[in-house]
Motif scaffolding. Structure first.
Motif, short mmCIF file in Angstrom:
data_model
loop_
_atom_site.label_atom_id
_atom_site.label_comp_id
_atom_site.label_asym_id
_atom_site.label_seq_id
_atom_site.Cartn_x
_atom_site.Cartn_y
_atom_site.Cartn_z
N UNK A 129 39.16 30.06 48.67
CA UNK A 129 37.90 30.41 49.31
C UNK A 129 37.85 30.08 50.79
N UNK A 130 38.79 29.30 51.25
CA UNK A 130 38.83 28.92 52.65
C UNK A 130 39.47 29.99 53.52
N UNK A 131 39.60 29.65 54.79
CA UNK A 131 40.17 30.59 55.76
C UNK A 131 41.20 29.86 56.61
N UNK A 146 40.76 44.12 53.74
CA UNK A 146 39.49 43.47 53.47
C UNK A 146 39.45 41.99 53.80
N UNK A 147 40.53 41.25 53.53
CA UNK A 147 40.52 39.80 53.76
C UNK A 147 41.41 39.38 54.91
N UNK A 148 42.31 40.26 55.34
CA UNK A 148 43.26 39.93 56.39
C UNK A 148 42.92 40.71 57.65
N UNK A 162 40.73 35.38 55.27
CA UNK A 162 39.49 34.85 54.71
C UNK A 162 39.55 34.86 53.18
N UNK A 163 38.67 34.07 52.59
CA UNK A 163 38.55 34.04 51.12
C UNK A 163 39.91 33.90 50.45
N UNK A 164 40.64 32.89 50.87
CA UNK A 164 42.00 32.70 50.37
C UNK A 164 42.03 32.54 48.85
N UNK A 165 43.07 33.11 48.26
CA UNK A 165 43.29 33.05 46.81
C UNK A 165 44.58 32.29 46.53
N UNK A 208 45.21 26.02 47.11
CA UNK A 208 44.95 25.28 45.87
C UNK A 208 43.71 25.84 45.19
N UNK A 209 43.74 25.85 43.88
CA UNK A 209 42.60 26.40 43.13
C UNK A 209 41.58 25.31 42.81
#
Length: 124
Positions: free
Chosen positions: A15-17, A65-67, A83-86, A123-124
């Motif tokens: 969820x981080x960036x 979308x996230x990059x 953004x919104x790292x998985x 990390x999850x």
């Protein structure tokens, strides 16, 4: 004659960036396309995004979308904002640049160069 150095990786919570940077140095005349690739454990290196010297960006479907890729031509630097790292974004991220440089004999030459990679762990 040309070196690429990445920075900005690390351990991030889901969820981080983060923002990766890649600076090119050496006997550079100009840089055409620059890009980011990544390689997850046990997988092949894959394209994330590329950007032309004019700023036109192209993204892999998995990165849309996230990059966000950007560059500063005056600094010979390319960036990748994520953004919104998985957790599945965990990989070594490499930058690449197509460079026109001056060789030791003064002749202009072109080459494709890679950085050493920067580890991103989510990390999850």
């Amino acid at each position: 004659q040309v070196q690429l150095v990445e920075s900005g990786g690390g351990l991030v919570q889901a969820g981080g960036s983060l923002r990766l940077s890649c600076a090119a140095s050496g006997s550079i005349f100009s840089i055409n396309a620059m890009g980011w690739y990544r390689q997850a454990p046990g997988k092949q290196r894959e394209l994330v995004a590329t950007i032309t010297s004019g700023g036109r960006a192209n993204y892999a479907d998995t990165a849309k979308g996230r990059f966000t890729i950007s560059r500063d031509n005056a600094k010979n630097t390319v960036y990748l904002r994520v953004n919104s790292l998985l957790p599945e974004d965990t990989a070594v991220y490499y930058c690449n640049a197509d460079v026109l440089y001056y060789s030791n004999d003064g002749v202009g030459r072109t080459g494709s160069y890679w950085g050493q990679g920067t580890q991103v762990t989510v990390s999850s």
